[in-house]
Design an enzyme around this catalytic site. Sequence first.
Site, PDB file in Angstrom:
ATOM      1  N   TYR A 157       8.884   1.500  10.005  1.00  0.00           N
ATOM      2  CA  TYR A 157       9.109   2.518   8.982  1.00  0.00           C
ATOM      3  C   TYR A 157      10.591   2.868   8.985  1.00  0.00           C
ATOM      4  O   TYR A 157      11.178   3.072  10.042  1.00  0.00           O
ATOM      5  CB  TYR A 157       8.346   3.805   9.287  1.00  0.00           C
ATOM      6  N   HIS A 215      -6.018  -2.293   3.287  1.00  0.00           N
ATOM      7  CA  HIS A 215      -5.960  -1.041   2.522  1.00  0.00           C
ATOM      8  C   HIS A 215      -4.956  -1.149   1.376  1.00  0.00           C
ATOM      9  O   HIS A 215      -3.952  -1.838   1.468  1.00  0.00           O
ATOM     10  CB  HIS A 215      -5.707   0.193   3.385  1.00  0.00           C
ATOM     11  N   HIS A 275       0.255  -1.112  14.529  1.00  0.00           N
ATOM     12  CA  HIS A 275      -0.777  -0.089  14.439  1.00  0.00           C
ATOM     13  C   HIS A 275      -2.047  -0.636  15.086  1.00  0.00           C
ATOM     14  O   HIS A 275      -2.355  -1.822  14.931  1.00  0.00           O
ATOM     15  CB  HIS A 275      -1.178   0.196  12.982  1.00  0.00           C
ATOM     16  N   GLU A 318       7.772   1.333   4.463  1.00  0.00           N
ATOM     17  CA  GLU A 318       7.222   0.569   5.586  1.00  0.00           C
ATOM     18  C   GLU A 318       7.284  -0.911   5.241  1.00  0.00           C
ATOM     19  O   GLU A 318       7.061  -1.288   4.087  1.00  0.00           O
ATOM     20  CB  GLU A 318       5.752   0.980   5.820  1.00  0.00           C
ATOM     21  N   HIS A 347       0.842  -1.199   0.000  1.00  0.00           N
ATOM     22  CA  HIS A 347       0.000   0.000   0.000  1.00  0.00           C
ATOM     23  C   HIS A 347       0.876   1.247   0.000  1.00  0.00           C
ATOM     24  O   HIS A 347       2.097   1.164   0.098  1.00  0.00           O
ATOM     25  CB  HIS A 347      -0.945   0.025   1.215  1.00  0.00           C
ATOM     26  N   HIS A 371       4.636   7.338   2.730  1.00  0.00           N
ATOM     27  CA  HIS A 371       5.392   6.084   2.582  1.00  0.00           C
ATOM     28  C   HIS A 371       4.750   5.176   1.547  1.00  0.00           C
ATOM     29  O   HIS A 371       3.573   5.305   1.228  1.00  0.00           O
ATOM     30  CB  HIS A 371       5.502   5.332   3.913  1.00  0.00           C
TER      31      HIS A 371
END
Length: 313
Positions: free
Chosen positions: A259, A201, A250, A269, A154, A218
Amino acid sequence: MAITGVLKSAMAQLRVLDLAESVKFYTEIVGMNEVCRTADGRVCLKAYDEFDHHSLTLRQAETAGIDFFAFKVASDCLLDKYAEDTKAFGLACEFIPANSDQPGIGRRLSVRIPNGHRIDLYADVEMSMPHPMIQNPHIWREKPRGVGVRAFDHGLLAGPNSGETVRYFMEVLDFSKVEIVKTPDGGGVIATWLSCASRLHDVAIIDMPEELAGKLHHIAYSLRDWDEIGKAADVLAVSGVVIDAGPTRHAVTRGQTIYFFDPSGNRIEVYAADFAYYPDMPTREWDFSELTWGINYYDHDNKIKPSFLGVVT
Ligand code: M3P
Ligand code: FE
């Protein structure tokens, strides 16, 4: 096939300040494979578990950043429909011929979206070596090197007009809103996580001021699990790579994460173990006041580095 339309986010072209140093970083430390070089000197790379021709193109430039972020769609004829719908939405778009600046990739529809980013859509992609095995497939052809990223996952695109940008993804490209973070007054939205298929996502959109139009927060490559994230952290530490955040989890997306910066300052990431998305899920909502642990689940003390929220390329 139950998944139609946009299948996945699949590719980005990044600008780097020193191409040779960057290729070494992405191949030896991140663990990607170089696929080809273009006549104008750009380098195409892929992760070991990707069938598609390449997922990252590096271009030598004076400034770091992103040239475009791209999505793979289910069939080439969809591009004509998306072009019509994009124009009806009020945005300009153009077709880029097959195999022009991206080897192995069919024609692309290129759109400048309201946050200043360029997104490209394409359907036809050649395979390139080394791709995952097909006959009696082992889990890899060669043991992955370094961090050993598996596949493109992503991106987080920053810029103004995030509301219109999200509306474009939802109304024209049929993305779903998976999670949102509200503004401090609760009346607006500051960040949105969008899925086009089954990934939690494919792209996230964060609202930033006009002067940060088209800036990259990112791009992310996937790893399998916490064990791979832990090994990645060790590889990065041994290699002296600057880690911006993590290893942590997260709470937004539940993804486990690190990251770090490439030699030009682009943030990368590595991301694992989020949940799968299905369109019957409600949109999860975050209050701005809870964002710190939303980003870093093990930080209830507001200790996120200023660079994490401040640095974009
Ligand atoms: C992710 C993710 C920020 C949140 C980032 C979250 C910058 O990268 O993959 O869920 O606020
Ligand atoms: Fe991310």
